[in-house]
Design a protein around this motif. Structure first.
Motif, mmCIF file in Angstrom:
data_model
loop_
_atom_site.group_PDB
_atom_site.id
_atom_site.type_symbol
_atom_site.label_atom_id
_atom_site.label_comp_id
_atom_site.label_asym_id
_atom_site.label_seq_id
_atom_site.Cartn_x
_atom_site.Cartn_y
_atom_site.Cartn_z
ATOM 1 N N UNK A 109 11.568 -52.952 8.451
ATOM 2 C CA UNK A 109 11.838 -54.346 8.792
ATOM 3 C C UNK A 109 10.669 -54.987 9.531
ATOM 4 N N UNK A 110 10.751 -56.309 9.690
ATOM 5 C CA UNK A 110 9.637 -57.066 10.247
ATOM 6 C C UNK A 110 9.306 -56.655 11.680
ATOM 7 N N UNK A 111 10.327 -56.325 12.459
ATOM 8 C CA UNK A 111 10.070 -55.936 13.847
ATOM 9 C C UNK A 111 9.263 -54.647 13.918
ATOM 10 N N UNK A 112 9.633 -53.678 13.097
ATOM 11 C CA UNK A 112 8.906 -52.415 13.076
ATOM 12 C C UNK A 112 7.520 -52.590 12.453
ATOM 13 N N UNK A 113 7.408 -53.535 11.518
ATOM 14 C CA UNK A 113 6.123 -53.783 10.866
ATOM 15 C C UNK A 113 5.055 -54.263 11.841
ATOM 16 N N UNK A 114 5.482 -54.829 12.960
ATOM 17 C CA UNK A 114 4.506 -55.298 13.935
ATOM 18 C C UNK A 114 3.688 -54.146 14.509
ATOM 19 N N UNK A 115 4.168 -52.899 14.313
ATOM 20 C CA UNK A 115 3.453 -51.717 14.795
ATOM 21 C C UNK A 115 2.741 -50.977 13.659
ATOM 22 N N UNK A 116 2.852 -51.522 12.422
ATOM 23 C CA UNK A 116 2.257 -50.864 11.251
ATOM 24 C C UNK A 116 1.172 -51.759 10.678
ATOM 25 N N UNK A 117 -0.032 -51.261 10.561
ATOM 26 C CA UNK A 117 -1.128 -52.042 9.989
ATOM 27 C C UNK A 117 -1.057 -52.021 8.465
ATOM 28 N N UNK A 118 -1.789 -52.935 7.844
ATOM 29 C CA UNK A 118 -1.879 -52.948 6.387
ATOM 30 C C UNK A 118 -2.477 -51.632 5.891
ATOM 31 N N UNK A 119 -3.474 -51.147 6.615
ATOM 32 C CA UNK A 119 -4.086 -49.861 6.241
ATOM 33 C C UNK A 119 -3.065 -48.732 6.367
ATOM 34 N N UNK A 120 -2.200 -48.824 7.387
ATOM 35 C CA UNK A 120 -1.169 -47.810 7.551
ATOM 36 C C UNK A 120 -0.167 -47.825 6.420
ATOM 37 N N UNK A 121 0.197 -49.016 5.939
ATOM 38 C CA UNK A 121 1.116 -49.132 4.809
ATOM 39 C C UNK A 121 0.509 -48.508 3.553
ATOM 40 N N UNK A 122 -0.761 -48.823 3.322
ATOM 41 C CA UNK A 122 -1.422 -48.280 2.135
ATOM 42 C C UNK A 122 -1.531 -46.763 2.227
ATOM 43 N N UNK A 123 -1.815 -46.248 3.397
ATOM 44 C CA UNK A 123 -1.907 -44.801 3.594
ATOM 45 C C UNK A 123 -0.557 -44.136 3.313
ATOM 46 N N UNK A 124 0.535 -44.746 3.801
ATOM 47 C CA UNK A 124 1.868 -44.207 3.539
ATOM 48 C C UNK A 124 2.164 -44.229 2.049
ATOM 49 N N UNK A 125 1.819 -45.312 1.374
ATOM 50 C CA UNK A 125 2.026 -45.452 -0.067
ATOM 51 C C UNK A 125 1.302 -44.341 -0.828
ATOM 52 N N UNK A 126 0.044 -44.109 -0.477
ATOM 53 C CA UNK A 126 -0.739 -43.078 -1.156
ATOM 54 C C UNK A 126 -0.216 -41.686 -0.826
ATOM 55 N N UNK A 127 0.257 -41.503 0.402
ATOM 56 C CA UNK A 127 0.829 -40.210 0.790
ATOM 57 C C UNK A 127 2.059 -39.897 -0.052
ATOM 58 N N UNK A 128 2.908 -40.890 -0.266
ATOM 59 C CA UNK A 128 4.104 -40.682 -1.082
ATOM 60 C C UNK A 128 3.735 -40.348 -2.524
ATOM 61 N N UNK A 129 2.735 -41.049 -3.065
ATOM 62 C CA UNK A 129 2.293 -40.760 -4.430
ATOM 63 C C UNK A 129 1.709 -39.359 -4.530
ATOM 64 N N UNK A 130 1.014 -38.926 -3.477
ATOM 65 C CA UNK A 130 0.466 -37.575 -3.479
ATOM 66 C C UNK A 130 1.559 -36.526 -3.461
ATOM 67 N N UNK A 131 2.679 -36.824 -2.798
ATOM 68 C CA UNK A 131 3.796 -35.893 -2.730
ATOM 69 C C UNK A 131 4.634 -35.906 -4.002
#
Length: 239
Positions: A109-131
């Motif tokens: 959600x938006x409140x939690x997103x305030x602690x997540x950078x765009x780079x962090x989102x992309x890293x999580x996305x790539x991590x999931x694809x790697x798994x």
């Protein structure tokens, strides 16, 4: 478009075609839950899952991602957990194992997103694809705008691509199999509106600088233009 406070960022991995392997069973999900246990996300408080009786949902209180009650739902291969949603404050993980439409969805959600950078989102996305390298299609975007954008640009124009990737978003992944359907890899790599990178056996495609671009007129226009610049979807002919 404006940025509503109730928006959710969605990271969705799709396994839409029949395969004898159950990717989202115990073998695939326990390593993911182990990752979540150490990741900086809120600890879960509840799991909702489908019971043995069709259309009957069950709920259990849990305290962490490796909770024994949660692991028991996954055993031995996810059969009992056709639908599983793990809930925490501002964050959820959803597994849907319905045969031809298996999917894994993260929402933030938006409140939690305030602690997540765009780079962090992309890293999580790539991590999931790697798994989950067997993913056919994956994307990262805001959930509510997905519906609004579809109605405004795709539905009225009749140019929606397909049910799994209706239009381009900020970040998406297409497997080699899906690239054949979506216009082949060259149509993406030679497109000046897109940033592409080969990943796993497919292609990572990025439009704009961040998922927040959709909340600007220019960002919204770019997503529509990039979608319309692709060749039509072509399904392989059946022999």
């Amino acid at each position: 478009m404006h940025k509503p406070s109730e928006e959710l960022i969605e990271l969705r991995l799709l396994f839409p075609y029949k395969n004898p392997i159950n990717y989202l069973g115990n073998q695939g999900l326990v390593p993911l839950l182990s990752f979540l246990e150490t990741a900086p996300f809120p600890k879960p408080h509840e799991v909702e899952f489908s019971g043995k009786v069709r259309n009957r949902m069950r709920r259990k209180r849990i305290n962490h991602y490796l909770d024994n009650d949660l692991l028991a739902i996954l055993e031995p291969n996810g059969y009992q957990g056709t639908y599983i949603m793990i809930k925490s404050k501002g964050f959820s993980v959803f597994f849907d194992q319905m045969g031809i439409s298996n999917q894994l969805v993260f929402t933030i959600d938006m409140q939690l997103l305030s602690f997540v950078t765009v780079e962090g989102l992309k890293k999580l996305f790539l991590d999931l694809l790697g798994r989950f390298p067997q993913t056919h299609i994956a994307y990262c975007s805001f959930a509510a705008y997905h519906s609004d954008f579809n109605k405004k640009h795709m539905y009225e124009s009749g140019k929606m691509r397909n049910n799994y990737l209706r239009f381009l978003v900020w970040l998406q992944y297409l497997s080699a199999e899906e690239l054949v359907i979506q216009g082949r890899i060259s149509a993406f790599e030679l497109n000046s509106l897109l940033k592409t990178e080969r990943f796993n056996n497919g292609l990572l495609v990025e439009v704009g600088e961040s998922p927040y671009d959709i909340f600007t007129d220019g960002g919204e226009a770019l997503l529509a233009q990039a979608t319309f610049s692709l060749p039509p979807v072509q399904y392989p002919s059946k022999v």
